[in-house]
Design a protein around this motif. Sequence first.
Motif, PDB file in Angstrom:
ATOM      1  N   ALA A  63     -25.882  58.341 -47.144  1.00  0.00           N
ATOM      2  CA  ALA A  63     -25.182  57.544 -46.141  1.00  0.00           C
ATOM      3  C   ALA A  63     -23.741  57.239 -46.540  1.00  0.00           C
ATOM      4  O   ALA A  63     -22.916  56.923 -45.682  1.00  0.00           O
ATOM      5  CB  ALA A  63     -25.932  56.239 -45.901  1.00  0.00           C
ATOM      6  N   PRO A  95     -24.147  59.122 -39.633  1.00  0.00           N
ATOM      7  CA  PRO A  95     -25.534  59.169 -39.166  1.00  0.00           C
ATOM      8  C   PRO A  95     -25.847  60.347 -38.254  1.00  0.00           C
ATOM      9  O   PRO A  95     -26.920  60.943 -38.364  1.00  0.00           O
ATOM     10  CB  PRO A  95     -25.685  57.833 -38.426  1.00  0.00           C
ATOM     11  CG  PRO A  95     -24.732  56.921 -39.124  1.00  0.00           C
ATOM     12  CD  PRO A  95     -23.556  57.774 -39.480  1.00  0.00           C
ATOM     13  N   SER A  98     -29.411  54.868 -41.229  1.00  0.00           N
ATOM     14  CA  SER A  98     -28.282  55.503 -41.914  1.00  0.00           C
ATOM     15  C   SER A  98     -27.052  54.603 -41.869  1.00  0.00           C
ATOM     16  O   SER A  98     -26.325  54.468 -42.859  1.00  0.00           O
ATOM     17  CB  SER A  98     -27.962  56.859 -41.267  1.00  0.00           C
ATOM     18  OG  SER A  98     -29.048  57.752 -41.402  1.00  0.00           O
TER      19      SER A  98
END
Length: 297
Positions: free
Chosen positions: A175, A180, A229
């Motif tokens: 991340a 994402p 995320s």
Amino acid sequence: MRPSVTSALLAAAAGIALYSVMDAVMKGLSLAIGAYAAIFWRLVAGVGIMTPIFLATGPRMPARRILRVHFVRSMVIAVMAIAFFWGIARVPLAEAIALTFIAPLIALGLAAIFLKEKIGPRSILGSLLGLSGVGIILVGQLGAPHRPDAALGMVAVLTSAVFYAVNLVIARHQAQHAKPIEIAFFQNWFILAMFCLPAPWLLTVPTPGQWPLVLLSASLAIVSLLLLSWAYARAEAQVLLTVEYTAFVWAALMGWLFFREALTPVTVAGTLLIVAGCLMAARGQPGQADPVEPALS
């Protein structure tokens, strides 16, 4: 806590809630067409959803080392998913989720080793309190009626929990280096490619009435992944791992609503301990995330 960390906690909690609903949908599909086919078609739907979204962002091909991270996490998730969904077809949802709560403790240790995160005493105490709630729930399940292959289902869920712990730590690293939408795109494609290998021997096709459930499960999984995320890009693993315990509340509710799995006073007592552990660990954090580039604008 800083607002950014509070937002990350809320996003993670929402992501886990949606993922728990997806678990219930996938349990129904796994019972109907088998875990492998349920995951395969969910991935096909996920690729269909994510590909145009990813292309619309005007993406660039990520660096080779980031692609490697995407691929490694996808392999971990592939094993985790097949073990988990095969297991929950044989074990009540709430009990299965309770078994997976070993994952945050494993992940806390992995985060300390590989991410060099300092694990605070309240995080450890909160996790132990949560696990004590899990223990109460499992004791309450002793003597309850189970399928003949429930023991194998529990082993499968525990195996999934180990891979889930590895996945949580990789998610934090991933991340920080990818958005994402990119994560969801490559994850769906890589896992689908892996699941295509045994397709000639294992794949079955859903009935027309099952396709809406396939699309629903894919949509829930993608939104959940995007939320998680986003959260992992803004808060340390040890802060967010405690929120994983809230999955039990949703699993108990989904199991009761859709599969008539009993919700007992012992289960409620264990759940309260789990929630208390989450709150203790969250309040014990300094409220600072590593400085990273925002994953979503």
